[in-house]
Structure formats: C-alpha cells, structure tokens
Scaffold this motif. Structure first.
Motif, short mmCIF file in Angstrom:
data_model
loop_
_atom_site.label_atom_id
_atom_site.label_comp_id
_atom_site.label_asym_id
_atom_site.label_seq_id
_atom_site.Cartn_x
_atom_site.Cartn_y
_atom_site.Cartn_z
N PRO A 16 -15.41 35.59 107.75
CA PRO A 16 -16.49 36.48 107.85
C PRO A 16 -17.40 36.48 106.68
N ARG A 17 -18.72 36.47 106.63
CA ARG A 17 -19.61 36.74 105.74
C ARG A 17 -20.72 37.30 106.01
N PRO A 18 -21.46 38.22 105.04
CA PRO A 18 -22.68 39.04 105.45
C PRO A 18 -23.76 38.08 105.90
N GLY A 19 -24.33 38.47 106.90
CA GLY A 19 -25.43 37.79 107.80
C GLY A 19 -25.02 37.11 108.79
N LEU A 20 -23.62 36.83 109.02
CA LEU A 20 -23.19 36.12 110.24
C LEU A 20 -23.38 36.99 111.41
N VAL A 21 -23.54 36.56 112.46
CA VAL A 21 -23.83 37.24 113.74
C VAL A 21 -22.79 36.76 114.96
N VAL A 22 -21.87 37.68 115.21
CA VAL A 22 -20.67 37.43 115.95
C VAL A 22 -20.89 38.14 117.32
N ARG A 23 -19.97 37.84 118.16
CA ARG A 23 -19.80 38.44 119.50
C ARG A 23 -18.80 39.55 119.13
N TYR A 24 -19.12 40.91 119.63
CA TYR A 24 -17.78 42.02 119.21
C TYR A 24 -18.18 43.23 120.38
N SER A 25 -16.88 43.55 120.54
CA SER A 25 -16.94 44.87 121.37
C SER A 25 -17.15 46.44 120.31
N PHE A 26 -18.46 46.51 120.52
CA PHE A 26 -18.95 47.58 119.56
C PHE A 26 -18.72 49.03 120.11
N ARG A 37 -21.18 42.66 122.64
CA ARG A 37 -22.65 42.25 122.17
C ARG A 37 -22.73 41.56 120.72
N PRO A 38 -23.88 41.02 120.72
CA PRO A 38 -23.85 40.39 119.16
C PRO A 38 -24.03 41.35 118.02
N CYS A 39 -23.32 41.12 117.05
CA CYS A 39 -23.51 42.03 115.97
C CYS A 39 -23.40 41.27 114.68
N GLY A 65 -9.60 41.56 113.47
CA GLY A 65 -9.48 42.91 114.57
C GLY A 65 -9.25 42.26 115.83
N TYR A 66 -9.25 43.26 116.66
CA TYR A 66 -8.97 43.12 118.26
C TYR A 66 -10.29 42.83 118.90
N ASP A 67 -11.33 43.06 118.44
CA ASP A 67 -12.59 43.28 119.10
C ASP A 67 -13.75 42.21 119.01
N LEU A 68 -13.22 41.07 118.28
CA LEU A 68 -13.96 40.09 118.16
C LEU A 68 -13.99 39.29 119.65
N ARG A 69 -14.96 38.76 120.09
CA ARG A 69 -15.01 38.20 121.54
C ARG A 69 -15.87 36.93 121.64
N SER A 70 -15.44 35.99 122.40
CA SER A 70 -15.93 34.85 122.72
C SER A 70 -17.44 35.20 123.31
N ARG A 71 -18.39 34.16 122.87
CA ARG A 71 -19.67 34.20 123.72
C ARG A 71 -19.69 33.78 125.35
N PRO A 72 -20.35 34.57 125.84
CA PRO A 72 -20.28 34.30 127.42
C PRO A 72 -20.13 32.76 127.46
N GLY A 73 -19.40 32.09 128.47
CA GLY A 73 -19.66 30.77 128.89
C GLY A 73 -19.16 29.79 127.52
N ARG A 74 -18.67 30.36 126.71
CA ARG A 74 -18.17 29.30 125.43
C ARG A 74 -16.81 29.76 125.01
N PRO A 75 -15.84 29.81 125.66
CA PRO A 75 -14.66 30.04 125.12
C PRO A 75 -14.18 29.58 123.55
#
Length: 144
Positions: free
Chosen positions: A6-16, A33-35, A99-109
């Motif tokens: 993780p680093r500030p500014g990185l956009v990840v998929r997350y269950s917000f 969603r992207p976060c 954590g438990y809420d980081l998610r893969s991007r849709p269609g990109r496991p």
C-alpha cells in the motif's frame, strides 16, 4: 498477481463501508468500488500497515466541499469507466493492510490495482482530507 504494497495515492478495489451503513449495524460493504489510499503507515514490526482509503463514486455530491472531481484524463489513465467520478473527502475506512475487503477488479482475478493518482491531484486530495479531519467534518469507519 500478488497483493501490492500500500502507498498513498494508489487506487485499489475495495468493499467500502459508508458511515451511515455502519450506524445501521451493517458490518460489510455493500458494493466493491475503486478507493484511493490516503494513508499507509507502518503499524508494527510484524509488517502491519495502517491504511486509510477514500471511496471514488459516480454519485454527484450534495455537498461540493465534501468531494473533489477527478479529471477525465486521470479517470482514463486509471481505467475507470465512462462518466464523472468524485473522490469523497468526508468518508474514510481504516484497516490493517490488506484486510478482508480488498477485491479483484471485475474480470481481472488477482488484480487489485487501478493505478496511481497523479501527484498534483493526490496532494490536493490529501490536503482536503486533512482539512476535513481537522475541522471534524470527516468520518473514519474502522474496519479492523
């Protein structure tokens, strides 16, 4: 692909999880969603990293001071879908990475990352989040 550092500014998929959902007793985010990572600070010697993320949403803000629009060029470089996107400044989630809420991007496991916010945009975003927190106008939902 492996889970990124993780680093500030990185956009990840997350269950917000929104603060209003938490107040209603909901424990899990209802939409992935992207976060954008706002903070990534070493927590302990075992490698834990305290991470704070802000959601990116299509929803036009009712309070213009609580969000900032992401320029279309930055949205394209992140691979976000068409339409306008806003970074929320007043709603944050806090957790120990990944954590438990980081998610893969849709269609990109196994691919969790959209990319980095442009440096200037991230600095503007970071300052706005800090100001919201300083004036007690922001909410942080703990997800630990």
């Amino acid at each position: 692909m492996s889970i990124p550092d993780p680093r500030p500014g990185l956009v990840v998929r997350y269950s917000f999880l929104w603060s209003e959902e938490k107040a209603r007793g909901i424990e899990e985010g209802t939409k992935d969603r992207p976060c954008a990572i706002v903070v990534a600070a070493k927590l302990d010697e075992q490698g834990g990293v305290r991470t704070i993320v802000a959601p990116i949403t299509h929803g036009a803000p009712s309070d213009l001071e609580a969000s900032m629009e992401i320029p279309a060029e930055a949205c394209r470089s992140l691979g976000l879908d068409e339409g306008r996107h806003w970074l929320r400044l007043d709603e944050l989630n806090r957790f120990v990475w990944p954590g438990y809420d980081l998610r893969s991007r849709p269609g990109r496991p196994g691919d969790y990352v959209y990319g980095m916010l442009p440096r200037g945009l991230f600095e503007q975003f970071r300052k706005a989040v800090l100001e919201r927190q300083r004036t007690l106008k922001g909410r942080i939902v703990p997800r630990d």
